[in-house]
Design an enzyme around this catalytic site. Structure first.
Site, short mmCIF file in Angstrom:
data_model
loop_
_atom_site.label_atom_id
_atom_site.label_comp_id
_atom_site.label_asym_id
_atom_site.label_seq_id
_atom_site.Cartn_x
_atom_site.Cartn_y
_atom_site.Cartn_z
N LYS A 159 0.81 -1.22 0.00
CA LYS A 159 0.00 0.00 0.00
C LYS A 159 0.85 1.27 0.00
CE LYS A 159 -4.24 -1.87 0.50
NZ LYS A 159 -5.49 -1.52 -0.15
N ASP A 178 -8.65 -0.59 6.23
CA ASP A 178 -8.49 -1.75 7.10
C ASP A 178 -7.16 -1.68 7.83
OD1 ASP A 178 -10.84 -3.45 6.90
OD2 ASP A 178 -10.30 -3.71 4.80
#
Length: 409
Positions: A76, A119
């Site tokens: 990410k 998340d």
């Protein structure tokens, strides 16, 4: 569970998709991020694990290890920062993109606020990028995000907003907050009227595919090193980012793509069954926190609809077992710190190779050469230790010992 995608086709990469995600734009994002202090200056490792390949009765098994990409601990680190840079360029087209994450425009950005649901890993990447760019960041966390992940995000200066619902409800809350306060959503999932930034996030993930092409010397329009590439599901963004690059580069000779999800968060499999972006049928709650998504990103689905050959679901216990397999290593296999979402591909592969019928459906045999992406390391160290049965530090020590013994760089 495994299903074949009835719409999967072997064609050249369509021009209408290239207009959205392309190798040229992926190279641009890669160049911008190469100057960021949170990104490793070299490609992440591509490990061959011959003992595991033998156990799986395939010709080759490789792991692209994104745990080494960044101190942020996951792939990410490529998505949210790339999207933030592109969004700032839309607002300030006169600036140098390579100077954004170096903080050269902090004075101009100090009143700019970005917000996102997460998340864990996406929010951490956005918080780090916002800190270095000089803008303000708000992160919305749902009930199942651990306190450990919350602290890791807050350490980068982000304001944390907690809600009682699940991931999809946190996405809705981030959009509500943005509308109410004039903030900018920087999300990795698309929805009606919101596609530019999710596209930019997906484009950032193209760096992973670019490195794979370079590390295996895949020539354009050739079959390349792997017959199968197994990719994590989630909302579909990571899979779309890698598939688009490899599809454009390899054309009709692309590998077979298998997308893997938790059985209780099967939104992409349901999309394949229904022929349109769909919702998951289960509770969504999974130990694979990064894949616990209930709704498919419509933008990502445009790329997955005709390129993914099979969709597979796995159980939480299968992911935990796969974490322990990679952590253990062997005489010829380097130990790897792989988080619960990072092992989805291996968990599915072990399930498929344990069933002759499923293997035949997926085209897996003794000649298969399979690549998985370890998308994260120990992003929540205490959770990792509990699931893997050992700490990330212990695995890294054994990894160093393996590398010295085998002269691995």
């Amino acid at each position: 569970m495994l299903i074949a995608n009835p719409r999967a086709a072997r064609t050249l990469y369509p021009a209408e998709l290239r207009a959205i995600l392309s190798i040229d734009k992926a190279r641009q994002s890669r160049q911008w991020l190469s100057h960021w202090r949170e990104i490793a200056p070299v490609a992440t490792p591509l490990h061959d694990l011959p003992d595991l390949a033998e156990a799986l009765q395939i010709a080759r098994f490789s792991v692209k290890d994104e745990s080494a990409r960044s101190p942020l601990g996951s792939f990410k680190a490529l998505g949210a920062p790339a999207a933030l840079v592109r969004q700032i360029l839309r607002l300030h087209p006169d600036i140098d993109p390579q100077g954004v994450l170096a903080g050269r425009y902090a004075d101009r950005l100090k009143n700019y606020t970005v917000v996102s649901a997460t998340d864990g890993n996406h929010g951490r990447g956005l918080a780090a990028a916002a800190r270095d760019a000089g803008c303000y960041c708000v992160i919305v966390l749902h009930a199942n995000v651990s306190q450990e992940r919350e602290k890791a995000i807050a350490a980068y200066g982000a304001q944390i907003v907690r809600i009682a619902g699940n991931y999809d409800e946190s996405v809705q809350e981030a959009a509500r907050l943005a509308s109410a306060h004039g903030w900018q959503v920087v999300s990795d999932t698309s929805y009606e009227g919101y596609e530019d930034i999710p596209r930019d996030v997906m484009q950032g993930y193209g760096t992973i595919a670019a490195e794979i092409v370079e590390q295996t010397a895949v020539q354009p329009d050739t079959a390349g090193a792997y017959t199968h590439v197994m990719l994590q599901g989630g909302v579909g963004g990571m899979a779309a980012g890698l598939i688009s690059y490899l599809w454009e580069h390899q054309g009709v000779n692309r590998p077979r793509f298998i997308v893997v999800e938790p059985v209780q968060a099967d939104c992409l499999m349901q999309s394949a069954i229904q022929g349109r972006p769909a919702r998951a049928t289960g509770s969504v709650d999974s130990v694979m926190a990064g894949l616990a998504c209930g709704e498919t990103s419509p933008l990502a689905w445009r790329f997955l609809d005709t390129s993914v050959d099979h969709f597979a679901t796995i159980e939480d216990n299968e992911a935990i077992d796969a974490m322990r397999v990679l952590a253990r290593g062997s005489e010829q296999d380097i130990p790897i710190v792989a988080g619960e979402s990072g092992v989805a591909g291996l968990a599915a592969l072990r399930r498929l190779r344990g069933d002759a019928s499923l293997s035949a459906q997926a085209g897996l045999d003794a000649q298969s050469r399979v690549l998985i992406i370890n998308t994260e390391g120990a992003t929540a160290p205490s959770v990792f230790r509990q699931l893997a049965g050992t700490s990330a530090d212990e695995i890294l020590q054994r990894q160093q010992q393996f590398s010295r013994k085998n002269h691995v760089r």
